[in-house]
Enzyme design. Sequence first.
Site, short mmCIF file in Angstrom:
data_model
loop_
_atom_site.label_atom_id
_atom_site.label_comp_id
_atom_site.label_asym_id
_atom_site.label_seq_id
_atom_site.Cartn_x
_atom_site.Cartn_y
_atom_site.Cartn_z
N ASP A 1 -58.21 -31.46 0.12
CA ASP A 1 -57.51 -30.18 0.00
C ASP A 1 -58.23 -29.09 0.81
O ASP A 1 -59.39 -29.28 1.25
CB ASP A 1 -57.46 -29.79 -1.49
CG ASP A 1 -56.24 -28.96 -1.86
OD1 ASP A 1 -55.64 -28.37 -0.95
OD2 ASP A 1 -55.92 -28.89 -3.07
N ASP B 1 -46.72 -27.44 -2.39
CA ASP B 1 -47.01 -27.35 -3.82
C ASP B 1 -45.74 -27.19 -4.64
O ASP B 1 -45.78 -27.22 -5.87
CB ASP B 1 -47.95 -26.18 -4.12
CG ASP B 1 -49.40 -26.60 -4.02
OD1 ASP B 1 -49.66 -27.81 -3.89
OD2 ASP B 1 -50.28 -25.73 -4.08
C1 DGJ Z 1 -53.63 -27.20 -4.17
C2 DGJ Z 1 -52.87 -28.48 -4.01
O1 DGJ Z 1 -51.81 -28.32 -3.12
C3 DGJ Z 1 -52.42 -28.96 -5.37
O2 DGJ Z 1 -51.65 -30.13 -5.24
C4 DGJ Z 1 -53.63 -29.21 -6.22
O3 DGJ Z 1 -54.38 -30.26 -5.69
C5 DGJ Z 1 -54.46 -27.94 -6.32
N1 DGJ Z 1 -54.76 -27.41 -5.02
C6 DGJ Z 1 -55.74 -28.20 -7.05
O4 DGJ Z 1 -56.55 -27.11 -7.08
#
Ligand code: DGJ
Length: 741
Positions: A473, A539
């Site tokens: 991430d 997301d």
């Molecule tokens: C952002 C990501 O896009 C989510 O899927 C998740 O992993 C969160 N971060 C976790 O902090």
Amino acid sequence: MSSNGATVHTTDHLSMIHLRAGGVSLLLDLDDDRLPQVVHWGADLGELDDDGARAARDVARLQPVGNPVDGAMRVSVVPEQSAGWLGTPGLAGSRAGTDFSPSFRVHRAALEDAPAGWLHRVVVEAADPVAGLGLVVEIEQSAAGVVRQRARVVSTVQPAAGRDPYTVDRLLVAYPVPGRAAELLDFTGHHMRERSPQRSPFGHGTHLRESRRGRTGYDAAFVLAAGTPGFAHRAGEVWAVHTAWSGNHVSLAERSYHGVGLLAGGEVLLPGEITLDAGETYASPWVYGTYGTGLDEVSARFHATVRARPRHPASPRKVVVNTWEAVYFDHDLERLTALARAAARVGAERFVLDDGWFGARRDDRRALGDWFVSPDVWPDGLGPLVDVVHGLGMEFGLWVEPEMVNEDSDLARAHPEWIMGPVASAPDAPGRLPRPARNQQVLDLGNPDAAAWLLDRLDTLLTETPVAYLKWDHNRDLVEAGHRATGRPGVHDQTVATYALLDELRRRHPGVEIESCSSGGGRVDLEILERTDRVWGSDCIDAVERQQIQGWTNLLVPYELVGAHVGAPVSHTTDRDLPLAFRAATSLFGHFGIEWDLTRASEEELAELGAWVDLYKELRGLLHTGTVVHADVVDPAYALHGVVAPDRSDAVFAWVATASSASYPVPTVTLPGLDPDGVYRLRPLGPTGPVPGIASRWGIEVPWWTPDGLEVPGVALARVGVALPVLFPERSVLLRATRVR
Ligand code: DGJ
């Protein structure tokens, strides 16, 4: 006659190179030893002899009226003012203000062996001895007809010559487009709504899309396309480029009154970021480009090229269960064991433990950087959960965010000097930090100590824990991101160091798959995909939003590389309440996964989800190797997209309503991509039999919409069209077309 070939035409005054592949020609003119100028980039020209190549160039030469300088204007792949181009220069830079306008002469142009996954490669070497600069242009063409170009500039002055270093302000590579490409399409977006298309006329001037976020960015141009007015999925000529860079970058479309239009891309460099001492080199990103009739052909060429990468995943894309929207930071062995059991029950093949497993990370305010399993929530380590997951026959995956650090972390307390910032710092004068974002700062990977520590930590983690999959991430933009040891900008170094870190980890752990996530789909580009195995699309996993996010991401990236999860019935990010059939049918067109607390799902939901997982497993071979097609449906409420097998023997289509329509019923729709000479059995497709549309609920059937469907000539599907069910808004149905003869 072969439609793939590379020909060098050389006569007394003419040196031309013609690359042909996959229906696309690139005809380059290197006349007068100047940098290559593209005579033609577009539809295949067939085999040209020397005279033909020369005539193609001469007949297209524009009348030099209105030129501010005498002689023909030459717009090469790195455009120069010294060759008459007064638009944005390809190379901008200077030695403390001097040597600001290069004039390169080519001393070598050759066809070389192409790297794996590519068919042709041209290397052009040029020099400007007065400016003390060398330039190398690399041009490659894939078998599918995608071209990629990049340039490298080197300072060739002697160390003892006492010349100032050469500061590179910008290095762009360009693709010309003809005058009839009068309309632009590119993308914008934000968190939860990545890759939103926008159109504009392509007039005189510059359409400039800069991304200064230190990552690819939600609002990156992504693909910048120019086409004949009204170009669509199946219609119009389209020329499209993609700047493959995961840091600051630019894509631009520029047209001058001289009759020249071009698409170009490169890196956005911060002041003084690249300074070349004698012998030092700077390389631009690769800028990919292709041509097609309609966006579908552009996609097909991009997809085939991406699929030809040596590291393109060859194994079936495993069904993922990700824990984020199921448990967020609530890490608890019992709860996660129950989730893993439910995941295995519906047929999941990979279980990914998201954020919250390390250090004091009980929320998003602390502990990034402390990549040690938390003794608070995992007193016996991750082993017990890994054993459960393995015992259920699934792979174990883990979330990390390596490039980031919270100020409230052991790492930041031990090494405050490893945090990126805008001013030089010393122990007694630490200097200000950038404003935090999601409570976090950026770890300076341009600092060799920080980079070495991080590599070692991740390497150890992967060695000690049987992790088959890393969700990598990156949750903030790089703002005022510099090396605090020197006070110099550090985004370029950060981008390159991240690539190096990924490359080295992959070398040490070749079996580990890596997902590129960046607060959703903030790092989606072909350079990060050189070293990762899929991207997280967004997301937002609301299926209505995902129809467009996945659909447009797929313009460049094939479905098998785009994570697509089935969420909870009520979306956590939009509050929409959507039926499982629509959520699951949307996730089929991607790398299918589940992100839902299945311990709260009903027996019926688990059974239905299991049936969708089975359907995905049945279809993934087709969905992940086939050709993506879209009908140009006039009705804005509806869309029809699908995937057709390479031999056109099989196809799956989704008929999707995102709103209610003014038409009732909607007019017939032609099915794209099938063989007009074949005969197909066309039938509704669902995990447990045909999924009805609205009309059938009232007993008013679409006549052919029966479990067995109908045998129909391909020509009728392509030209007469198909009556499709009227749908409730925010619903979809699937169709399958199987060739019977
Ligand atoms: C952002 C990501 O896009 C989510 O899927 C998740 O992993 C969160 N971060 C976790 O902090």
